[in-house]
Every structure is written in structure tokens, then in C-alpha cells.
Write an enzyme that holds these catalytic residues in place. Structure first.
Site, PDB file in Angstrom:
ATOM      1  N   GLY A  53       0.103  -1.042  -0.119  1.00 63.40           N
ATOM      2  CA  GLY A  53       0.147   0.232   0.064  1.00 63.40           C
ATOM      3  C   GLY A  53       0.722   1.395   0.289  1.00 63.40           C
ATOM      4  O   GLY A  53       2.335   1.223  -0.166  1.00 63.40           O
ATOM      5  N   LEU A  55       0.313   3.718  -2.183  1.00 64.20           N
ATOM      6  CA  LEU A  55       0.752   3.789  -3.314  1.00 64.20           C
ATOM      7  C   LEU A  55       1.293   5.231  -4.048  1.00 64.20           C
ATOM      8  O   LEU A  55       0.861   5.627  -3.328  1.00 64.20           O
ATOM      9  CB  LEU A  55      -0.381   2.904  -4.223  1.00 64.20           C
ATOM     10  N   HIS A  59       4.786   2.003  -7.597  1.00 59.86           N
ATOM     11  CA  HIS A  59       3.372   0.613  -7.823  1.00 59.86           C
ATOM     12  C   HIS A  59       2.611   1.141  -8.891  1.00 59.86           C
ATOM     13  O   HIS A  59       1.997  -0.301 -10.000  1.00 59.86           O
ATOM     14  CB  HIS A  59       2.936   1.001  -6.450  1.00 59.86           C
ATOM     15  N   GLN A  83       8.190  -8.641   8.095  1.00 65.29           N
ATOM     16  CA  GLN A  83       9.130  -8.214   7.693  1.00 65.29           C
ATOM     17  C   GLN A  83       9.644  -6.824   7.921  1.00 65.29           C
ATOM     18  O   GLN A  83      10.868  -6.053   7.390  1.00 65.29           O
ATOM     19  CB  GLN A  83       9.348  -7.993   6.247  1.00 65.29           C
ATOM     20  N   GLY A 173       8.861  -5.151  -9.006  1.00 64.19           N
ATOM     21  CA  GLY A 173       9.956  -3.724  -9.769  1.00 64.19           C
ATOM     22  C   GLY A 173      11.458  -4.391  -9.167  1.00 64.19           C
ATOM     23  O   GLY A 173      11.736  -4.538  -8.089  1.00 64.19           O
ATOM     24  N   GLN A 174      11.803  -3.209 -10.043  1.00 70.34           N
ATOM     25  CA  GLN A 174      13.759  -3.480 -10.029  1.00 70.34           C
ATOM     26  C   GLN A 174      14.317  -3.197  -8.829  1.00 70.34           C
ATOM     27  O   GLN A 174      14.237  -3.104  -8.187  1.00 70.34           O
ATOM     28  CB  GLN A 174      14.007  -3.045 -11.269  1.00 70.34           C
ATOM     29  N   LYS A 175      12.741  -1.711  -8.354  1.00 68.44           N
ATOM     30  CA  LYS A 175      13.707  -1.208  -7.291  1.00 68.44           C
ATOM     31  C   LYS A 175      13.808  -1.885  -6.154  1.00 68.44           C
ATOM     32  O   LYS A 175      14.867  -1.515  -5.460  1.00 68.44           O
ATOM     33  CB  LYS A 175      12.385  -0.791  -6.982  1.00 68.44           C
ATOM     34  N   SER A 211       9.524   5.783  -3.232  1.00 66.51           N
ATOM     35  CA  SER A 211       9.526   4.262  -2.230  1.00 66.51           C
ATOM     36  C   SER A 211       7.993   5.295  -1.950  1.00 66.51           C
ATOM     37  O   SER A 211       8.818   6.477  -1.184  1.00 66.51           O
ATOM     38  CB  SER A 211      10.633   4.819  -1.906  1.00 66.51           C
ATOM     39  N   ARG A 213       8.389   5.443   1.566  1.00 64.08           N
ATOM     40  CA  ARG A 213       9.068   5.646   2.989  1.00 64.08           C
ATOM     41  C   ARG A 213       9.300   7.168   2.424  1.00 64.08           C
ATOM     42  O   ARG A 213      10.076   7.668   2.889  1.00 64.08           O
ATOM     43  CB  ARG A 213      10.322   4.852   3.283  1.00 64.08           C
TER      44      ARG A 213
HETATM   45  P1  AMP Z   1       5.529  -2.402  -1.311  1.00 65.99           P
HETATM   46  O1  AMP Z   1       4.270  -1.789  -1.691  1.00 65.99           O
HETATM   47  O2  AMP Z   1       6.886  -1.454  -1.618  1.00 65.99           O
HETATM   48  O3  AMP Z   1       6.354  -3.172  -0.931  1.00 65.99           O
HETATM   49  O4  AMP Z   1       6.268  -2.576  -2.945  1.00 65.99           O
HETATM   50  C1  AMP Z   1       4.974  -3.744  -3.874  1.00 65.99           C
HETATM   51  C2  AMP Z   1       6.031  -3.563  -5.645  1.00 65.99           C
HETATM   52  O5  AMP Z   1       5.824  -2.074  -6.299  1.00 65.99           O
HETATM   53  C3  AMP Z   1       7.147  -4.026  -4.971  1.00 65.99           C
HETATM   54  O6  AMP Z   1       7.401  -4.900  -6.014  1.00 65.99           O
HETATM   55  C4  AMP Z   1       7.771  -3.328  -5.682  1.00 65.99           C
HETATM   56  O7  AMP Z   1       9.454  -3.792  -5.878  1.00 65.99           O
HETATM   57  C5  AMP Z   1       7.394  -2.237  -6.005  1.00 65.99           C
HETATM   58  N1  AMP Z   1       7.848  -1.311  -6.073  1.00 65.99           N
HETATM   59  C6  AMP Z   1       8.278  -0.102  -5.605  1.00 65.99           C
HETATM   60  N2  AMP Z   1       8.491   1.424  -5.739  1.00 65.99           N
HETATM   61  C7  AMP Z   1       8.644   0.972  -6.801  1.00 65.99           C
HETATM   62  C8  AMP Z   1       9.538   1.714  -8.250  1.00 65.99           C
HETATM   63  N3  AMP Z   1       9.656   2.957  -7.743  1.00 65.99           N
HETATM   64  N4  AMP Z   1       9.853   1.539  -9.091  1.00 65.99           N
HETATM   65  C9  AMP Z   1       8.974   0.626  -9.653  1.00 65.99           C
HETATM   66  N5  AMP Z   1       8.925  -0.847  -8.985  1.00 65.99           N
HETATM   67  C10 AMP Z   1       8.655  -0.398  -7.437  1.00 65.99           C
END
Ligand code: AMP
Length: 319
Positions: A53, A55, A59, A83, A173-175, A211, A213
């Protein structure tokens, strides 16, 4: 008058679109999610985007790609306590469910799965997955080493979600490149019949990786948060200029933060690790960059109260 009619015509259209939006389904239990899934015709191509979330456009990039390639797009939202290590930001992590649901509606998501913590980890819960690829023994400069329970928490919740959603394609995400390596290992090792699609990192206009964060950054910290991206660019340029030794690249990265960066006084910045590792195995490269397997540079740092991670896949070398 005619103009007013036109406007009301537009309103009518808009109203109809909103009606379409309300087709999005929201499930909060495994049973409801599973029942919906069971009703879908066998050959339906189901794309799945797991998230925590909060978002943002990163995302949405995953959701966009998923929408383009899938018959049905399912997004999950779950801030996974497993995590987060004690003392991390679990309690202040952004929880923006109403906004997230709106974004999903606008994007045309078909289903949002939002289980509660109590539902995912009921009293007495005790099954945890361990994935070697995320272990610090594989790579002492990694998220697994920096956040000891992180990958076990990720792997456990992802397995649970995959069992219920049973997607055709999983989008990540590659991030979070190291997380991608863990997802790849789970899919291959446990014989999941799921394709993994890695979506490139979405960045702010100055290069900072988006991000959830980033919202923790104070304005002064935000101004300097691009330092991580700048260091990654430096590594890429070094490789283009002929540097082929992983030890030298790691040294250059540390030097970049410690000496080359004209660090503003009063900024609270801690470099947590730099890594030059194989993309799929996360094995730290010891000497020369291998040919034939993709290698990435990864950085984790703390800036104020925000933990920043970023990475880049290095240009191919001829060895
Ligand atoms: P999270 O909500 O941070 O757990 O991210 C959920 C998904 O979104 C994960 O596969 C992340 O790698 C992807 N994601 C988060 N930030 C980015 C970004 N800046 N670019 C591409 N994918 C992202």
C-alpha cells in the site's frame, strides 16, 4: 444553454465511468479471494501485483503493465509485520487504504485483496519460509544481512498470497532487486507455474527512486536524497570507462560517499552497505565482473528516518 447541456452530458458520461469503477471487487479473506478465483475460466490470464500500500507511481507502473498484459488484474495490499525487524518503521509505515483503493479504481484494477494481520498470522501461527538466496551467508552486503528477518517475512507472505491468488504472472519492481531474486528462487525452487515480470524502477525527475518511505524525508534531506542515484550513475560510468573489478567498484562507491560527496553539515546520513552482486543469485562478485550473467550495484543508506535502497544493472563487460 447549449453549453450547460454539454456540461451535463459530460457529467452523465463521467457518472457512467464512475459506475464502471465500482466494478472493482475488494476481498478481505482468503475464502472470498479463493471463491472468486475458482469462478474464473481456466485460461484467464491473471496478473498479480503484491504491495504494502501507500501506492505511488512506482506501484502504478506495475499495475499499468499488469493491466496491459492480463485479463484480470489483482492487487494485494498488506503491510507485512513479518518483514519488519523490531525497532523498524512498522507502526509509522504509510497506511492509506482509501486513497489506495481510489487509485486502484482509477487504474481499472479488477480485484484488491486486503487481508488483515490477524487473518494472515492468526494466534499460534508458526510456519516460516527460509530462502537461501536471501541469506547473509550468500551476501554479507544485502538486505538479508542488514534486515535479518526481512526475506523470510517476504517469502512467507508471498507464498501465502500466491497460493490463494494463483496468478499467471507476478509483477515486481526492479527497485527491490534483491526481493526479485528471492521471488525468482521461490517460483523456481517450489515449482510454481508462474511467470515473473520485473518492472523497471520508476524515479522522480531528479533520479530518486520512488518509495513509500520517501515521505519520511524532511525537505532538507529530500534535496540530498539523490546522492544514492548519483553514486549508481558513477558506478555505471566507471564500468563504461573500463573498470571491471568488483572490489574496486565497491571501493569507489564508498569513496564517493565518504570523500567525493561534499556532505552538507548536519545531515544525518549513514551508508548501510554497497554491493556488487549477481542479479539472480545475489552472490557478491569477488574479483572481475563475470560475463554472461547480469550483475548489479546495490546501495542501502539511512537518511534521517528514511531507509533508502536503490540498484542498477551494470553494463555488460567483455571480461
Ligand atoms: P512495496 O509496496 O514497497 O512492497 O512494493 C510493492 C511492489 O512495487 C514491489 O514489487 C516493489 O518492487 C514495487 N515498487 C516499489 N517502488 C517502485 C518503484 N519506484 N519502481 C518500480 N517498482 C516499484
Amino acid at each position: 444553454m447549449a453549453k450547460l447541456n454539454e456540461v451535463s452530458g459530460i457529467k452523465e458520461m463521467y457518472h457512467n465511468v464512475q459506475d464502471d469503477w465500482s466494478n472493482m471487487r475488494i476481498f478481505r479473506t482468503e475464502a472470498d479471494m479463493r471463491a472468486y478465483r475458482a469462478e474464473l475460466p481456466e485460461r484467464t490470464r491473471i496478473g498479480f501485483v503484491p504491495t504494502m500500500g501507500g501506492l505511488h507511481d512506482g506501484h502504478l507502473e506495475l499495475i499499468r503493465m499488469c493491466k496491459c498484459e492480463s485479463d484480470i488484474t489483482i492487487v494485494s495490499i498488506f503491510v507485512n509485520p513479518a518483514q519488519f525487524a523490531p525497532g523498524e518503521d512498522l507502526f509509522k509505515y504509510p497506511r492509506t487504504e482509501p486513497q489506495d483503493l481510489n487509485q486502484c479504481k482509477v487504474m481499472g484494477v479488477d480485484v484488491v485483496f486486503i487481508p488483515s494481520v490477524e487473518h494472515v498470522y492468526p494466534n499460534g501461527y508458526g510456519t516460516w519460509l527460509k530462502v537461501d538466496v536471501g541469506e547473509p551467508s550468500r551476501n554479507p552486503n544485502s538486505e538479508g544481512a542488514s534486515r535479518p528477518t526481512f526475506f523470510s517475512g517476504v517469502a512467507t507472505v508471498v507464498i501465502k498470497l500466491l497460493h490463494v491468488v494463483t496468478p499467471t504472472v507476478l509483477y515486481a519492481g526492479q527497485k527491490d532487486a534483491q526481493q526479485c531474486a528471492v521471488l525468482r528462487a521461490i517460483i523456481n525452487d517450489l515449482w510454481f507455474d508462474i511467470k515473473l515480470v520485473i518492472v523497471p524502477t520508476r524515479r522522480e525527475s531528479d533520479g530518486l527512486a520512488m518509495s513509500s518511505r520517501n515521505g519520511y524525508l524532511k525537505p532538507f534531506e529530500r534535496e540530498h536524497a539523490t546522492i544514492v542515484f548519483r553514486c549508481l550513475n558513477m558506478v555505471v560510468n566507471s564500468v563504461y570507462s573500463g573498470e571491471n573489478n568488483a572490489n574496486n567498484l565497491r571501493r569507489k562507491m564508498r569513496y564517493f560517499f565518504e570523500v567525493e560527496w561534499d556532505r552538507p553539515s548536519g545531515i544525518d546520513f549513514v551508508l548501510l552497505y554497497v554491493s556488487i552482486c549477481e542479479q539472480y543469485t545475489m552472490l557478491e562478485v569477488q574479483e572481475n565482473l563475470p560475463t554472461g550473467v547480469p550483475v548489479m550495484a546495490c546501495i542501502a543508506a539511512r537518511l534521517g528516518s528514511a531507509r533508502l535502497i536503490d540498484n542498477v544493472v551494470l553494463p555488460k563487460t567483455t571480461g
